[in-house]
Design an enzyme around this catalytic site. Sequence first.
Site, PDB file in Angstrom:
ATOM      1  N   GLY A 206       0.970  -1.309   0.137  1.00  0.00           N
ATOM      2  CA  GLY A 206      -0.023   0.040   0.017  1.00  0.00           C
ATOM      3  C   GLY A 206       0.770   1.214  -0.076  1.00  0.00           C
ATOM      4  O   GLY A 206       1.849   1.355  -0.359  1.00  0.00           O
ATOM      5  N   ASN A 207       0.297   2.358   0.315  1.00  0.00           N
ATOM      6  CA  ASN A 207       0.936   3.667   0.389  1.00  0.00           C
ATOM      7  C   ASN A 207       0.344   4.207   1.532  1.00  0.00           C
ATOM      8  O   ASN A 207      -0.420   4.076   2.042  1.00  0.00           O
ATOM      9  CB  ASN A 207       1.275   4.405  -0.798  1.00  0.00           C
ATOM     10  CG  ASN A 207      -0.236   4.791  -1.573  1.00  0.00           C
ATOM     11  OD1 ASN A 207      -0.837   5.454  -0.879  1.00  0.00           O
ATOM     12  ND2 ASN A 207      -0.571   3.921  -2.454  1.00  0.00           N
ATOM     13  N   HIS A 208       0.933   5.721   1.822  1.00  0.00           N
ATOM     14  CA  HIS A 208       0.703   6.371   2.799  1.00  0.00           C
ATOM     15  C   HIS A 208      -0.423   7.506   2.546  1.00  0.00           C
ATOM     16  O   HIS A 208      -0.812   8.274   3.495  1.00  0.00           O
ATOM     17  CB  HIS A 208       1.816   7.334   3.610  1.00  0.00           C
ATOM     18  CG  HIS A 208       2.905   6.263   3.925  1.00  0.00           C
ATOM     19  ND1 HIS A 208       2.658   5.518   5.008  1.00  0.00           N
ATOM     20  CD2 HIS A 208       4.266   6.063   3.502  1.00  0.00           C
ATOM     21  CE1 HIS A 208       3.897   4.994   5.290  1.00  0.00           C
ATOM     22  NE2 HIS A 208       4.957   5.280   4.257  1.00  0.00           N
TER      23      HIS A 208
END
Length: 397
Positions: A206-208
């Site tokens: 995923g990412n932030h």
Amino acid sequence: MLKGKKILLGISGSIAAYKSASLVRLLIKAGAEVKVVMTPSATTFIAPLTLSTLSKNEVLSELSSENTWANHVLLGRWADIMLIAPLSCNTLAKMSAGLCDNLLMAVYLSATCPVIVAPAMDEDMWLHPSTKNNIRQIQSYGNQVIPVENGELASGLKGEGRMAEPEQILQFINDFFFRSGELKGKKVLVTAGPTYEAIDPVRFIGNHSSGKMGIAIAEECKRRGADVTLVCGPVTTPVNSSISLVKVKSASEMYNACMDVFPSVDIAVMSAAVADYTVEEPSSQKIKKNGDSLTLHLQKTKDILKALGVTKNERQLLIGFALETNNEKAHALKKLHEKNADMIVLNSLNDPGAGFGYDTNKIVIFDNRGSEFQFETKSKKEVASDIINTIIKYSNG
Ligand code: CTP
């Protein structure tokens, strides 16, 4: 400017209540009809008689008096907007929790019109995590918050928490009425948040992204009268319930949802941080830590913005985002042209206060007519407003 508008002014207990007299005068001068409701504690800061004289209407502060019940439902229905100014820390907490222990709260909870608040409190109270939480909470219900000012406070200290001046509150309300119908009849698709690409049943790539920017855009479009669909990856940021929310996890789910909705919309704003690669064969069982290394095979996801750019017709506007760390302008322009977007919103991770997780952002917008629009660092809500203003200007030629 406010001719014929009905404004219900709620006043809660704060020293800033002394400004309510000039606020009522300004609203009346601008052509509005004003009714005032006060909390019992507000009546100790400013006399109801002053406000009833200025508003030319009875001022109410009790749920009942002399065996007569104040009809809070009718008051809420009468108004075009309810303005709570000043909003004390205590009334804010009650709004957040839905408490109903006075007439102002009963009117607020039964009001069907938009609600705008102007908080006023000392800096330490304003900065307290519970206050921040309550502000976010009431925003998630769709209430609008007029930013506090930095200056001299009732305590004698200087800092954040001063209520906006009556002139600024008037300006905010004028803008609100002017803007609220701008996107009426328009359908808007917004994407927000990250995507999660499954590795196995318990892990993902995923990412932030917090989704805050896209959610702010969706809410601002809604406020301006649009019919909004938000396709959103996994986020914890609350979304106003008036928005039609399609929750997705992976890039391919987001792709399918967008392809479904896009043909019927007038404007699409793609602010999601979509994974560029997904796991080729996610494991159906939890992967055990057997060896010293693990190789995952990744394959490219479909580019949603690019796919919409291919199917876009002449009446549709397509807006993309570009998050860059270097050669920002060149990369943003490349994305604008390669993805056949009408505009691209650039945010650089090199700008302080911009990008994932922050409540602020700094953007530059490029359009496909060669224009470039620079903006200062602002709250994501204000940035959303700048983006929509730019889209509206562009569509008006
Ligand atoms: N985007 C998309 N689908 C993808 C990847 C990106 O729709 N699979 C959209 C994003 O929502 C954004 C724009 O494309 O509006 C640019 O995204 P960004 O991540 O900055 O660029 P990429 O095209 O992914 O290129 P790179 O990661 O190489 O910078």
